[in-house]
Design a protein around this motif. Structure first.
Motif, PDB file in Angstrom:
ATOM      1  N   SER A 195       9.952  60.117  62.721  1.00  0.00           N
ATOM      2  CA  SER A 195       9.331  61.386  62.423  1.00  0.00           C
ATOM      3  C   SER A 195       9.603  62.352  63.731  1.00  0.00           C
ATOM      4  O   SER A 195       9.523  62.134  64.646  1.00  0.00           O
ATOM      5  N   THR A 211      -4.016  69.782  54.554  1.00  0.00           N
ATOM      6  CA  THR A 211      -2.879  70.741  54.405  1.00  0.00           C
ATOM      7  C   THR A 211      -2.287  71.126  55.841  1.00  0.00           C
ATOM      8  O   THR A 211      -3.353  71.859  56.295  1.00  0.00           O
ATOM      9  N   SER A 212      -1.283  70.819  56.113  1.00  0.00           N
ATOM     10  CA  SER A 212      -0.954  71.304  57.638  1.00  0.00           C
ATOM     11  C   SER A 212      -0.628  72.779  57.590  1.00  0.00           C
ATOM     12  O   SER A 212      -0.142  73.578  56.704  1.00  0.00           O
ATOM     13  N   ASN A 219       3.474  73.791  58.411  1.00  0.00           N
ATOM     14  CA  ASN A 219       4.516  73.593  57.242  1.00  0.00           C
ATOM     15  C   ASN A 219       3.938  73.390  55.623  1.00  0.00           C
ATOM     16  O   ASN A 219       4.769  73.120  55.126  1.00  0.00           O
ATOM     17  N   GLN A 238       2.692  70.781  54.368  1.00  0.00           N
ATOM     18  CA  GLN A 238       2.762  69.509  53.669  1.00  0.00           C
ATOM     19  C   GLN A 238       1.241  68.923  53.907  1.00  0.00           C
ATOM     20  O   GLN A 238       0.427  69.212  54.585  1.00  0.00           O
ATOM     21  N   PHE A 292      -1.270  65.815  54.201  1.00  0.00           N
ATOM     22  CA  PHE A 292      -1.401  64.447  54.918  1.00  0.00           C
ATOM     23  C   PHE A 292      -2.860  63.682  54.200  1.00  0.00           C
ATOM     24  O   PHE A 292      -3.840  64.552  53.989  1.00  0.00           O
TER      25      PHE A 292
END
Ligand code: SF4
Ligand code: SF4
Lengths: 264, 127
Positions: B42, B76-77, B80, B82, B84
């Motif tokens: 990653s 929520t990042s 970006n 995304q 998780f």
């Protein structure tokens, strides 16, 4: 000016009286249709009704005492204990989340020697996730708390090991880590933490599984002898079974309102 | 000046002790920033590298309370957007799959002992 002081004391006295009546009114409110709040009820915590996973107004479990066999019981215990890193210690200081217990210990008040299978027949016992959990009321750190969906959780991070909760629980559902449990766990699974010395633990109705949309481990392997569902949903499977079969709960006279029902 | 001898001796002792770290460490290797091994599977962490370096402990603390006490599992990042799963073992350690080569690198250098691993089970180290 003397007058003012008199007046002040009078008003203050009245105010104290007023405040003392407030809890009483809440207590009375607890006797209404919803017994969820009141002076003698534990406060609730957590709003788990978001995100993926299974949600309920009030999670309950049904245990069919007729379908359980010692073999199924052992399967349920193993499934729970391996997946939750519950240690196996050979002494009285063992840790248990779910275990088999003779009926005369589970329902001591309602036993007679002629019940089918005899009083030595076993059934499964675990934390009852009481609606009014005494363990939660006594915990000084709120390490054990009640979620809005009725699950009585442990926050292992916060437990100081005072064991008040163990004294308060009328069912002996809780175990204390007298020693470091790690050496007594064969293969610790990484997905679930172990505990440390000095922490209390018990069944959590598999809250981590519910969050992933799965039923508790024990229910899954019980071959239909255990059911899990929402008490507040009249259409739920558990409500239908409760309406059609006779069920009892442990020590109902204490008012803890257990969430584990035994089908007779 | 009264007790001149005692005062000067005391001062000398003080200076020696005060400067102990300096002269004790002269000649030893200079401090090197620890180099934790970055994951191969990653490129992007839940937040930026700089932010994680400074704030990961607070982030983990918040995650812990959110998950255990509030039943909130999704993060929520802000980097970006995304989403998780808030989980040390099921998210962080899926990429950083070696505690020894990642966590311990800095923690040992900084001499901090986070108690995460007293309970949480670290992934098996590939030997
Ligand atoms: S069974 Fe015991 S530990 Fe479980 S909620 Fe009730 S009082 Fe608490
Ligand atoms: S032993 Fe832990 S969970 Fe039990 S009352 Fe004390 S702090 Fe709370």
């Amino acid at each position: 000016m003397k007058n003012t002081r008199r007046k002040f004391l009078k008003v203050a006295g009245l105010a104290v009286l007023g405040w003392s009546m407030r809890p009483a009114s809440r207590l009375m409110a607890a006797h209404g249709a919803q017994s969820a709040e009141g002076l003698f009820m534990a406060s609730k915590h957590g709003a788990p009704k978001h995100g993926e996973g299974l949600h309920a107004g009030r999670w309950i479990m049904l245990i069919d005492t007729n379908k359980l066999t010692p073999a199924i019981e052992q399967k349920c215990i193993n499934a729970c204990h391996t997946n939750h890193n519950v240690p196996d210690i050979e002494t009285k200081q063992n840790i248990k989340w779910i275990w088999a217990e003779p009926l005369h210990n589970v329902f001591p008040e309602q036993m007679h020697e002629n019940i089918p299978g005899g009083t030595e027949r076993t059934t499964l016992v675990l934390c009852n996730h009481c609606t009014n959990p005494p363990c939660v009321r006594v915990c000084p750190t709120k390490a054990t708390f009640q979620r809005e969906d009725g699950i009585v959780m442990m926050d292992f991070h916060r437990c100081i090991g005072c064991r008040y909760c163990m004294a308060a629980c009328p069912y002996g559902s809780r175990s204390f880590n007298f020693m470091d449990p790690r050496p007594h766990i064969k293969d610790a699974i990484p997905e679930f933490p172990t505990r440390t010395k000095g922490v209390v633990e018990k069944c959590e109705f598999c809250s981590e599984r519910l969050a992933e949309g799965k039923l508790p481990y024990c229910v899954e392997v019980s071959e239909g002898a255990m059911m899990f569902g929402d008490l507040e949903d009249p259409e739920s499977e558990v409500r239908k079974v409760l309406a059609s079969r006779y069920s009892i709960r442990r020590k109902p006279e204490l008012g803890t309102e257990p969430g584990v029902y035994y089908l007779i | 000046m009264y007790d001149k001898g005692a005062v000067i001796a005391g001062l000398a002792v003080f200076v020696v002790f005060f400067s102990f770290p300096f002269w004790y460490n002269t000649g030893s290797a200079a401090y090197k920033q620890p180099q934790p091994e970055l994951p191969k599977n990653s490129k992007q962490c839940v937040e930026s590298k700089e932010w994680m370096r400074a704030e990961h402990m607070q982030l983990l603390n918040t995650w812990r309370d959110d998950v255990v006490r509030e039943g909130m599992h999704e993060y929520t990042s802000t980097a970006n957007g995304q989403v998780f799963n808030k989980s040390l073992v099921k998210t962080c350690m899926k990429c950083h799959d070696s505690k020894e080569k990642f966590c311990d690198k800095c923690h040992t250098t900084m001499d901090v002992n986070p108690y995460c691993w007293d309970c949480h089970v670290a992934p098996k180290e590939a030997k």
